[in-house]
Design a protein around this motif. Structure first.
Motif, PDB file in Angstrom:
ATOM      1  N   LEU A 199       0.813  -1.216   0.000  1.00 25.11           N
ATOM      2  CA  LEU A 199       0.000   0.000   0.000  1.00 25.11           C
ATOM      3  C   LEU A 199       0.847   1.266   0.000  1.00 25.11           C
ATOM      4  CD1 LEU A 199      -2.776  -1.054   2.557  1.00 25.11           C
ATOM      5  CD2 LEU A 199      -2.874  -1.084   0.050  1.00 25.11           C
ATOM      6  N   GLY A 200       2.151   1.119   0.235  1.00 25.14           N
ATOM      7  CA  GLY A 200       3.034   2.281   0.233  1.00 25.14           C
ATOM      8  C   GLY A 200       3.835   2.352   1.506  1.00 25.14           C
ATOM      9  N   ASN A 237      10.484   4.536  -7.821  1.00 24.77           N
ATOM     10  CA  ASN A 237      11.580   4.989  -8.683  1.00 24.77           C
ATOM     11  C   ASN A 237      12.115   6.360  -8.285  1.00 24.77           C
ATOM     12  OD1 ASN A 237      11.751   2.683 -10.300  1.00 24.77           O
ATOM     13  ND2 ASN A 237      10.152   3.416 -11.673  1.00 24.77           N
ATOM     14  N   SER A 238      11.240   7.249  -7.810  1.00 27.28           N
ATOM     15  CA  SER A 238      11.706   8.587  -7.453  1.00 27.28           C
ATOM     16  C   SER A 238      12.329   8.644  -6.056  1.00 27.28           C
ATOM     17  CB  SER A 238      10.578   9.606  -7.567  1.00 27.28           C
ATOM     18  OG  SER A 238       9.580   9.368  -6.605  1.00 27.28           O
ATOM     19  N   LEU A 239      11.845   7.818  -5.122  1.00 33.65           N
ATOM     20  CA  LEU A 239      12.338   7.878  -3.742  1.00 33.65           C
ATOM     21  C   LEU A 239      13.438   6.873  -3.434  1.00 33.65           C
ATOM     22  CD1 LEU A 239       8.994   8.491  -1.805  1.00 33.65           C
ATOM     23  CD2 LEU A 239      10.742  10.153  -2.469  1.00 33.65           C
ATOM     24  N   VAL A 240      13.689   5.933  -4.355  1.00 33.92           N
ATOM     25  CA  VAL A 240      14.748   4.935  -4.167  1.00 33.92           C
ATOM     26  C   VAL A 240      15.637   4.954  -5.415  1.00 33.92           C
ATOM     27  CG1 VAL A 240      15.229   2.536  -3.522  1.00 33.92           C
ATOM     28  CG2 VAL A 240      13.064   3.575  -2.841  1.00 33.92           C
ATOM     29  N   PRO A 241      16.415   6.044  -5.602  1.00 36.84           N
ATOM     30  CA  PRO A 241      17.194   6.193  -6.835  1.00 36.84           C
ATOM     31  C   PRO A 241      18.279   5.138  -7.033  1.00 36.84           C
ATOM     32  CG  PRO A 241      17.737   7.926  -5.275  1.00 36.84           C
ATOM     33  CD  PRO A 241      16.552   7.185  -4.716  1.00 36.84           C
ATOM     34  N   ALA A 282      10.296   5.270   5.563  1.00 31.92           N
ATOM     35  CA  ALA A 282      10.371   3.889   5.050  1.00 31.92           C
ATOM     36  C   ALA A 282      11.151   3.860   3.743  1.00 31.92           C
ATOM     37  CB  ALA A 282       8.969   3.322   4.850  1.00 31.92           C
ATOM     38  N   TYR A 283      10.883   4.821   2.870  1.00 34.07           N
ATOM     39  CA  TYR A 283      11.599   4.869   1.593  1.00 34.07           C
ATOM     40  C   TYR A 283      13.081   5.205   1.792  1.00 34.07           C
ATOM     41  CZ  TYR A 283       7.299   4.144  -0.966  1.00 34.07           C
ATOM     42  OH  TYR A 283       6.145   3.593  -1.466  1.00 34.07           O
ATOM     43  N   GLU A 284      13.405   5.975   2.836  1.00 40.04           N
ATOM     44  CA  GLU A 284      14.812   6.234   3.151  1.00 40.04           C
ATOM     45  C   GLU A 284      15.514   4.932   3.531  1.00 40.04           C
ATOM     46  OE1 GLU A 284      15.134   9.297   6.153  1.00 40.04           O
ATOM     47  OE2 GLU A 284      14.020  10.733   4.910  1.00 40.04           O
ATOM     48  N   GLU A 285      14.824   4.086   4.304  1.00 39.92           N
ATOM     49  CA  GLU A 285      15.393   2.783   4.681  1.00 39.92           C
ATOM     50  C   GLU A 285      15.530   1.884   3.457  1.00 39.92           C
ATOM     51  OE1 GLU A 285      16.723   1.505   7.536  1.00 39.92           O
ATOM     52  OE2 GLU A 285      16.520   3.536   8.325  1.00 39.92           O
ATOM     53  N   PHE A 286      14.545   1.913   2.542  1.00 38.61           N
ATOM     54  CA  PHE A 286      14.644   1.125   1.304  1.00 38.61           C
ATOM     55  C   PHE A 286      15.839   1.596   0.471  1.00 38.61           C
ATOM     56  CE2 PHE A 286      10.106  -0.396   1.529  1.00 38.61           C
ATOM     57  CZ  PHE A 286      10.416  -1.750   1.447  1.00 38.61           C
ATOM     58  N   GLU A 287      16.111   2.891   0.476  1.00 38.47           N
ATOM     59  CA  GLU A 287      17.256   3.421  -0.264  1.00 38.47           C
ATOM     60  C   GLU A 287      18.564   2.894   0.329  1.00 38.47           C
ATOM     61  OE1 GLU A 287      19.710   5.795  -2.877  1.00 38.47           O
ATOM     62  OE2 GLU A 287      17.818   4.719  -3.032  1.00 38.47           O
ATOM     63  N   LYS A 288      18.687   2.905   1.655  1.00 37.44           N
ATOM     64  CA  LYS A 288      19.893   2.372   2.307  1.00 37.44           C
ATOM     65  C   LYS A 288      20.082   0.900   1.944  1.00 37.44           C
ATOM     66  CE  LYS A 288      19.482   5.295   6.405  1.00 37.44           C
ATOM     67  NZ  LYS A 288      19.152   5.277   7.838  1.00 37.44           N
ATOM     68  N   TYR A 289      19.002   0.142   2.000  1.00 38.93           N
ATOM     69  CA  TYR A 289      19.045  -1.287   1.669  1.00 38.93           C
ATOM     70  C   TYR A 289      19.480  -1.501   0.224  1.00 38.93           C
ATOM     71  CZ  TYR A 289      16.851  -5.502  -0.258  1.00 38.93           C
ATOM     72  OH  TYR A 289      16.590  -6.647  -0.961  1.00 38.93           O
ATOM     73  N   ASN A 290      18.925  -0.733  -0.702  1.00 37.59           N
ATOM     74  CA  ASN A 290      19.273  -0.908  -2.114  1.00 37.59           C
ATOM     75  C   ASN A 290      20.704  -0.484  -2.408  1.00 37.59           C
ATOM     76  OD1 ASN A 290      17.061  -1.964  -4.062  1.00 37.59           O
ATOM     77  ND2 ASN A 290      15.983  -0.794  -2.498  1.00 37.59           N
ATOM     78  N   LYS A 341       1.110  -3.702  -9.876  1.00 38.11           N
ATOM     79  CA  LYS A 341       0.046  -3.293 -10.796  1.00 38.11           C
ATOM     80  C   LYS A 341      -0.147  -1.796 -10.844  1.00 38.11           C
ATOM     81  CE  LYS A 341      -2.433  -7.557 -11.140  1.00 38.11           C
ATOM     82  NZ  LYS A 341      -3.570  -8.371 -10.896  1.00 38.11           N
ATOM     83  N   SER A 342       0.288  -1.098  -9.812  1.00 36.18           N
ATOM     84  CA  SER A 342       0.066   0.348  -9.739  1.00 36.18           C
ATOM     85  C   SER A 342       1.252   1.114 -10.311  1.00 36.18           C
ATOM     86  CB  SER A 342      -0.165   0.765  -8.287  1.00 36.18           C
ATOM     87  OG  SER A 342      -0.126   2.166  -8.171  1.00 36.18           O
ATOM     88  N   SER A 343       1.033   1.785 -11.419  1.00 39.86           N
ATOM     89  CA  SER A 343       2.112   2.588 -11.996  1.00 39.86           C
ATOM     90  C   SER A 343       2.439   3.769 -11.081  1.00 39.86           C
ATOM     91  CB  SER A 343       1.737   3.069 -13.396  1.00 39.86           C
ATOM     92  OG  SER A 343       0.555   3.826 -13.365  1.00 39.86           O
ATOM     93  N   ALA A 344       1.471   4.238 -10.308  1.00 45.27           N
ATOM     94  CA  ALA A 344       1.728   5.337  -9.367  1.00 45.27           C
ATOM     95  C   ALA A 344       2.703   4.886  -8.282  1.00 45.27           C
ATOM     96  CB  ALA A 344       0.425   5.820  -8.744  1.00 45.27           C
ATOM     97  N   THR A 345       2.469   3.694  -7.726  1.00 42.90           N
ATOM     98  CA  THR A 345       3.374   3.162  -6.697  1.00 42.90           C
ATOM     99  C   THR A 345       4.765   2.943  -7.279  1.00 42.90           C
ATOM    100  OG1 THR A 345       1.518   2.097  -5.576  1.00 42.90           O
ATOM    101  CG2 THR A 345       3.721   1.309  -5.008  1.00 42.90           C
ATOM    102  N   LEU A 346       4.835   2.435  -8.498  1.00 40.13           N
ATOM    103  CA  LEU A 346       6.126   2.223  -9.155  1.00 40.13           C
ATOM    104  C   LEU A 346       6.852   3.555  -9.351  1.00 40.13           C
ATOM    105  CD1 LEU A 346       8.063   0.165 -10.367  1.00 40.13           C
ATOM    106  CD2 LEU A 346       6.869   0.441 -12.546  1.00 40.13           C
ATOM    107  N   GLY A 347       6.123   4.588  -9.729  1.00 46.66           N
ATOM    108  CA  GLY A 347       6.711   5.915  -9.891  1.00 46.66           C
ATOM    109  C   GLY A 347       7.266   6.455  -8.584  1.00 46.66           C
ATOM    110  N   ILE A 348       6.545   6.230  -7.499  1.00 48.79           N
ATOM    111  CA  ILE A 348       7.013   6.671  -6.180  1.00 48.79           C
ATOM    112  C   ILE A 348       8.299   5.937  -5.809  1.00 48.79           C
ATOM    113  CG2 ILE A 348       6.482   6.610  -3.698  1.00 48.79           C
ATOM    114  CD1 ILE A 348       3.506   7.113  -4.554  1.00 48.79           C
TER     115      ILE A 348
END
Length: 137
Positions: free
Chosen positions: A57-58, A96-100, A63-71, A87-94
């Protein structure tokens, strides 16, 4: 308190991750510790990751900062490829932008698991061929 649920299943050299719900940084931190233990168990061998985000769900900005550290950490492991089922292109866009850091990964998105697994197996085969020879030299 952790928010968001995850599961990790290893199928050969493919790590299957499933995310359910909305994540905060504590939920992501718990996930990253669990998956790092699994990856370290590969002892430097090549692996791929399938990320099932169909029930994601997001997450919070933290949380996205932690995903960035992990990646960023993941980029220094012996990962052949990562497939994201979403399935959600909006979630995929988020994502991609928050986990460069994922931009430098061999990554592809899919809308179903069977196509994603087929692609990961192809990537593993080509990476094994290069891993055991002088590919790219």
């Amino acid at each position: 308190m952790e928010h968001g649920e995850h599961s990790i299943v290893v199928n050969g050299n493919i790590i299957v991750l499933k995310f359910t719900g909305a994540f905060n940084e504590y939920g992501v931190f718990k996930f990253t510790q669990d998956v790092k233990n699994v990856i370290e168990g590969f002892n430097g061998n090549i692996f791929s990751i399938l990320v099932n985000n169909l029930e994601l769900l997001g997450g919070t900005p933290e949380a996205y900062e932690e995903f960035e550290k992990y990646n960023k950490w993941l980029n220094n492991q012996n990962m052949a490829a990562k497939a994201i089922v979403i399935k959600s292109s909006a979630t995929l866009g988020i994502i991609n932008s928050l986990v460069p850091s994922i931009k430098s990964q061999n990554i592809k998105d899919f809308n179903n698991k069977s196509e994603a697994i087929k692609w990961l197996k192809e990537q593993l085969k080509s990476d094994y061929a290069c891993f055991n020879s002088t590919c790219g030299e």
